[in-house]
Design a protein around this motif. Structure first.
Motif, short mmCIF file in Angstrom:
data_model
loop_
_atom_site.label_atom_id
_atom_site.label_comp_id
_atom_site.label_asym_id
_atom_site.label_seq_id
_atom_site.Cartn_x
_atom_site.Cartn_y
_atom_site.Cartn_z
N LYS A 30 -8.20 -2.87 -4.75
CA LYS A 30 -9.02 -1.85 -4.10
C LYS A 30 -8.63 -1.71 -2.62
O LYS A 30 -8.48 -0.60 -2.11
CB LYS A 30 -10.49 -2.21 -4.22
N LYS A 31 -8.44 -2.83 -1.93
CA LYS A 31 -8.05 -2.79 -0.52
C LYS A 31 -6.68 -2.14 -0.34
O LYS A 31 -6.46 -1.39 0.60
CB LYS A 31 -8.02 -4.20 0.08
N ALA A 32 -5.75 -2.42 -1.25
CA ALA A 32 -4.42 -1.82 -1.16
C ALA A 32 -4.52 -0.31 -1.31
O ALA A 32 -3.88 0.45 -0.57
CB ALA A 32 -3.50 -2.40 -2.25
N CYS A 39 -4.67 5.20 5.73
CA CYS A 39 -3.62 5.12 6.75
C CYS A 39 -2.34 5.85 6.34
O CYS A 39 -1.36 5.79 7.07
CB CYS A 39 -3.31 3.66 7.05
N ASP A 40 -2.35 6.49 5.19
CA ASP A 40 -1.19 7.19 4.69
C ASP A 40 0.05 6.27 4.71
O ASP A 40 1.13 6.64 5.16
CB ASP A 40 -0.92 8.47 5.50
N ALA A 41 -0.16 5.05 4.21
CA ALA A 41 0.92 4.05 4.20
C ALA A 41 1.46 3.90 2.78
O ALA A 41 0.73 4.08 1.81
CB ALA A 41 0.37 2.70 4.69
N ALA A 44 2.74 -1.34 -1.87
CA ALA A 44 3.08 -1.86 -3.19
C ALA A 44 2.52 -3.27 -3.29
O ALA A 44 2.70 -4.08 -2.38
CB ALA A 44 4.59 -1.87 -3.40
N LEU A 45 1.84 -3.54 -4.37
CA LEU A 45 1.23 -4.85 -4.58
C LEU A 45 1.59 -5.31 -5.99
O LEU A 45 1.38 -4.57 -6.95
CB LEU A 45 -0.29 -4.77 -4.42
N SER A 59 1.25 2.98 -4.08
CA SER A 59 0.69 4.23 -3.58
C SER A 59 1.57 5.42 -3.93
O SER A 59 1.10 6.55 -3.97
CB SER A 59 0.50 4.15 -2.07
N SER A 60 2.84 5.16 -4.19
CA SER A 60 3.77 6.17 -4.67
C SER A 60 4.64 5.49 -5.71
O SER A 60 4.19 4.56 -6.36
CB SER A 60 4.59 6.77 -3.51
#
Length: 103
Positions: A30-32, A39-41, A44-45, A59-60
């Motif tokens: 959830k934090k990732a 932050c539009d960062a 990857a986790l 995120s992508s």
């Protein structure tokens, strides 16, 4: 009410450990996601459980993020002369050890 500090050591009880990893894994995922949105960062986790189960968030495109990371680390390593010297020393030590084994 203030929570006490959690002592960081392996949880011995397997059922308690499973509950903890499940809760913390979900919180971390959830934090990732929040970090990537707010932050539009590129985030990857990758998490492997004790039994080898994979959990991931990107995120992508995960492959693009990993490639970006590899390129960044390669550039960073090239700029660090100490790392280059250390790598060369290891290569020479390995070569010397192999030569001794051959002799």
């Amino acid at each position: 009410m203030v929570r006490g500090k959690v002592e960081l050591k392996r949880i011995e009880n397997s059922s308690s450990r499973q509950v903890t990893i499940s809760k913390r894994r979900n919180g971390l995922l959830k934090k990732a996601e929040e970090l990537s949105v707010l932050c539009d960062a590129d985030v990857a986790l990758i998490i492997f459980s004790e039994k080898g189960k994979l959990y991931q968030f990107a995120s992508s495109n995960m492959q693009k993020i990993i490639q970006k990371y590899r390129e960044y680390v390669k550039i960073d390593d090239d700029c660090n002369p100490e790392t280059e010297v250390y790598t060369q020393q290891l290569k020479h030590q390995d070569a010397a050890r192999i030569q001794q084994e051959i002799d």
